[in-house]
Design an enzyme around this catalytic site. Structure first.
Site, PDB file in Angstrom:
ATOM      1  CB  CYS A 402     -18.582  14.992   5.299  1.00 37.61           C
ATOM      2  SG  CYS A 402     -20.223  14.525   5.785  1.00 37.61           S
ATOM      3  NE  ARG A 431     -28.677  15.256   1.752  1.00 34.35           N
ATOM      4  CZ  ARG A 431     -28.221  16.264   2.453  1.00 34.35           C
ATOM      5  NH1 ARG A 431     -29.062  17.024   3.127  1.00 34.35           N
ATOM      6  NH2 ARG A 431     -26.932  16.511   2.510  1.00 34.35           N
ATOM      7  CD  GLN A 449     -24.442  19.064   0.160  1.00 33.87           C
ATOM      8  OE1 GLN A 449     -23.480  18.308   0.219  1.00 33.87           O
ATOM      9  NE2 GLN A 449     -25.225  19.312   1.187  1.00 33.87           N
ATOM     10  CG  ASP A 451     -20.134  19.685   0.905  1.00 32.73           C
ATOM     11  OD1 ASP A 451     -20.037  20.481   1.858  1.00 32.73           O
ATOM     12  OD2 ASP A 451     -20.443  18.483   1.041  1.00 32.73           O
ATOM     13  CG  HIS A 453     -16.152  18.418   4.383  1.00 30.81           C
ATOM     14  ND1 HIS A 453     -16.634  18.039   3.152  1.00 30.81           N
ATOM     15  CD2 HIS A 453     -17.201  18.335   5.244  1.00 30.81           C
ATOM     16  CE1 HIS A 453     -17.906  17.719   3.272  1.00 30.81           C
ATOM     17  NE2 HIS A 453     -18.283  17.886   4.517  1.00 30.81           N
ATOM     18  CE  LYS A 536     -28.379  23.667  12.583  1.00 29.37           C
ATOM     19  NZ  LYS A 536     -29.188  22.813  11.753  1.00 29.37           N
ATOM     20  CG  HIS A 582     -19.675  19.309   7.953  1.00 32.79           C
ATOM     21  ND1 HIS A 582     -19.733  18.088   7.329  1.00 32.79           N
ATOM     22  CD2 HIS A 582     -19.412  19.059   9.249  1.00 32.79           C
ATOM     23  CE1 HIS A 582     -19.508  17.132   8.229  1.00 32.79           C
ATOM     24  NE2 HIS A 582     -19.318  17.698   9.394  1.00 32.79           N
TER      25      HIS A 582
END
Length: 715
Positions: A402, A431, A449, A451, A453, A536, A582
């Site tokens: 992000c 991570r 991911q 991913d 946004h 979420k 997200h």
RNA sequence: GCCUCCGUAGCUCAGUGGUAGAGCAGUGCUUUUGUAAAGCACUGGUCGCAGGUUCAAGUCCUGUCGGAGGCUCCA
């Protein structure tokens, strides 16, 4: 004068309080004999429970009327088995202190504090199981008795186990001051073994028919890692040995479906200790699965108006101080990368390691002031602010995408007419997971991911969330995945520890709930589970051994735009803060592929298969034709190979079947004459007969393009 | 990170202090085959790594690395 209502709706009245067992007897002696417990107004209880008021009663027997094993009965059996195990363990290790022993979905455990000089080993299992079998054979009744709080606590204090005293205090706290403490003796209170316990239990030890100890683990008292370390003993129990054997067989079967086993057999991925734990090396075969999946998701994103971006794998520490990820989450990140020259200078100046870490974590006054102003709070505490000449900068492997995406959004001006801006990236993040938690593809240290946004106006939130969820629904349905559930994380009603206005939250939460409802799978509302910056939605699936894994997430974020000072120009010609969503609906490609491997047990549909067709010549005589078939398949864009070893056809078929290749194209002289192939579909016993080669190629091409979930070539 | 278990050939595994084994895979040869493994031969190992005990260690002890199952954590 209680009137008892039975599950069939009939009533029975009794002149005085009666036990549930008496009621069962009045229905039939066989029922009374089969009864393991009862449910009184839906609450599971002992069969000896005395009914002194009107209630609904259900007698719990092992087999239900539909022939299924009752979950309630298994609960009673396993809870009782936990007691029997605890008694057996205390016979063997008298100093062992009991802590807590509940039944679970398919097993039970007991947390026990063993003396340091006598840890439990799994070599003790056979002795414990032997003791348990003795206790079961003794057929002692589970006998419940109650004491007032004062008496009960006095008794626990006399016995002196801090764990049981704590359990007593917790029971009192949970059920109020008029509560009583209940104890269960296996046999006669005062003479036989007993335990503080809420119950309920089966009538006697013999009703726990078959037991098996499974594994040992360590656990923490109250789940607190700074508290006492306990030994957790897992076991399971059934009414009969046959059922226990069946359960153990199922576990073995499930283990064969494990993506780690299939991943190795089918050579889909590799983890190498020289590369590092939790870092996935995708082999060519596994890469096909991942890439096909990624293409599929990517195509759907394009249809939904996403635009693709690429960002690097690292970013400056300053970036993550702005986003708030560093140093707040530093324990779950790889350590920062500091430039060599800076390190050398610090070293020359005699800087200690801890001082350096402190200086790496500091925030400049300028950045702190900006963030505090925009978030209208002491987001950066004064003690974290550090003079510029003391700060040590560096880079970090990115733990999230992000911040990079926020910078892309912020790099150009935006009008309300352009909103929403949807930036998508298959972004790889790193991570630092604890080593004990790593697991094949499902828990790793570097992952990609799916991913994106979504930078949108507040009014656009519901539509964007809905869009995310319909994407998930579509992709899961193409893959034939139905067994997933959804959690909607809502803000803690008792807390004011969230950013954004309550009105905004209400709207966003309502949007999340409405979107979750539209999926048509089970979902739960979980108050207090929201992030501090917004509500979420999480998607959760189970793996072959019943562990749940979170796949994707959709999170509304009212905070990030403030921290990065993002804005768009509204119709009023003034700057406004966008809201950020997200979303990574499949979580990571690694975990999702792991789940998919188990879902298909390695037998992927054609479009996902690393190898789609294998050409099997009957003998070398057909080799030339077989290679022509292969070229034609490859020319059509299919992933095909040939097995021209000098094995017999039986052997080639066996190998291709073991490798779960969707189609085998078997060719011999007969096929060569007519320009045909004999097609064998995975999972079938023989071939479909001879088929013109052109037709076979066309059929496969169309099946590939349509992403059919089932193998569909017809004779 | 914590607890228990595990680590022997590319893979699956046997080997309880006395000369490292099997099946599959790989390579070569024979066979030329019509649907879940034809036959023979060969190759392949510092028994995860490092110490220690012992005349002798794959085997016993200590440490360490890696794996499994749990616990804790998961932006």
């Amino acid at each position: 004068m209680p009137t008892i209502t039975l599950p069939d709706g009939s009533h029975k009245s009794f002149p005085a309080p009666v036990s549930a067992r008496d009621v069962a007897s009045s229905i039939g002696p066989k029922l009374a004999a089969a009864a393991l417990g009862c449910k009184v107004d839906g609450e599971l209880s002992d069969i000896s429970r005395v009914l002194d008021r009107d209630c609904k009663l259900e007698i719990v027997t092992y087999k239900q009327r539909d022939g299924q094993i009752s979950k309630d009965a298994l609960y009673l059996v396993r809870h009782s088995a936990a007691h029997i195990m605890a008694e057996a363990i205390q016979r063997i290790v008298p100093e062992a202190q009991l802590v807590y022993g509940p039944p679970l979905e398919d097993k039970f455990y007991y947390d026990i504090k063993f003396p340091d000089n006598r840890p439990l080993r799994d070599g003790d299992f056979s002795a414990i199981e032997a003791e348990m079998k003795k206790i079961i054979a003794e057929d002692r009744a589970f006998c419940r008795y109650e004491m007032s709080i004062a008496e009960g606590m006095a008794k626990l204090k006399r016995e002196g186990s801090k764990y049981k005293i704590d359990n007593g205090e917790r029971a009192i706290a949970a059920s109020g001051n008029d509560a009583k403490l209940s104890f269960y003796a296996t046999g006669t209170p005062g003479q036989n073994w007993e335990d503080l316990c809420r119950g309920p239990h089966v009538p006697s030890t013999a009703r726990v028919g078959a037991i098996k100890l499974l594994t040992l683990a360590s656990s923490y008292w109250h789940g607190d890692e700074n508290s006492d370390r306990l030994t957790r003993v897992y076991g399971t129990a059934f009414s009969t040995q046959a059922e226990l054997d069946e359960y153990m067989k199922q576990r073995e079967e499930a283990a064969k479906r494990d993506h780690k086993v299939i991943g190795k057999n089918l050579r889909l991925y590799h983890i190498d200790e020289d590369v590092g734990q939790g870092l996935i090396l995708w082999t060519p075969r596994g890469s096909v699965v991942r890439k096909e999946l990624q293409n599929f998701i990517g195509e759907e994103l394009k249809k939904q108006g996403y635009t693709e971006v690429f960002t690097p794998h690292i970013g400056r520490l300053e970036l993550y101080k702005t986003s708030g990820h560093f140093p707040y989450y530093k324990d779950s990140q790889f350590p920062p990368i500091v430039e060599r020259q800076a390190l050398e200078e610090l070293s020359k100046a005699g800087c200690t390691c801890s001082e350096m870490m402190h200086r790496v974590e500091g925030v400049s006054a300028r950045l702190a002031a900006g963030i505090n102003e925009r978030t209208k709070a002491q987001t950066i505490a004064p003690d974290r602010v550090m003079a510029d000449d003391k700060l040590v900068d560096g880079f970090m492997l990115k733990p999230m995408n992000c911040p990079h995406h926020a910078k892309i959004f912020g790099s150009s001006p935006h009008s309300y007419r352009d909103m929403p801006v949807r930036l998508a990236e298959f972004g790889t993040v790193y991570r630092w997971e604890q080593s004990g938690e790593l697991n094949g593809l499902t828990r790793v240290r570097g992952f990609t991911q799916d991913d994106a946004h979504l930078f949108c106006t507040e009014d656009q939130i519901p539509g964007e969330i809905q869009g995310c969820l319909s994407l998930v629904k579509h992709i899961f349905s193409v893959l034939g995945m139905k067994d997933y559930r959804v959690r909607v994380g809502l803000r803690d009603p008792d807390s004011s520890k969230f950013t954004g206005s309550p009105e905004s939250w209400d709207k966003a939460e309502a949007a999340c709930i409405a979107a979750a409802q539209s999926l048509g799978v089970s979902f739960s509302k979980e108050p207090g589970e929201a992030a501090f910056y917004g509500p979420k939605i999480d998607f959760v699936v189970k793996d072959v051994i019943g562990r749940e894994w979170q796949l994707g997430t959709v999170q509304v974020d009212y905070q990030m735009a403030n921290r990065f000072d993002l804005s768009y120009i509204g119709p009023d010609n003034a700057a406004h803060r966008p809201v950020v969503i997200h979303r990574a609906p499949f979580g990571s490609m690694e975990r999702f592929c792991g789940v998919l491997i188990e879902h298909f047990a390695g037998a992927f549909p054609l479009w996902l298969s690393p190898e789609q067709v294998r050409v099997l010549p009957i003998s070398e005589k057909s080799s030339e034709y077989a290679h022509r078939v292969l070229s034609q398949l490859k020319a059509a864009g299919l992933r095909a190979s040939i097995d021209d070893s000098n094995d017999r056809i039986q052997g080639k078929v066996k190998v291709a079947a073991d490798e779960k290749i969707p189609y085998m194209a078997i060719v011999g002289p007969r096929d060569a004459e007519s320009n045909a192939v004999s097609v064998r579909v995975r999972g079938t016993e023989k071939d479909l007969g001879s088929m013109p080669l052109d037709r076979f190629v066309e059929a496969l091409k169309s099946e590939y393009a349509s992403r059919n979930a089932v193998l569909g070539v017809k004779p």
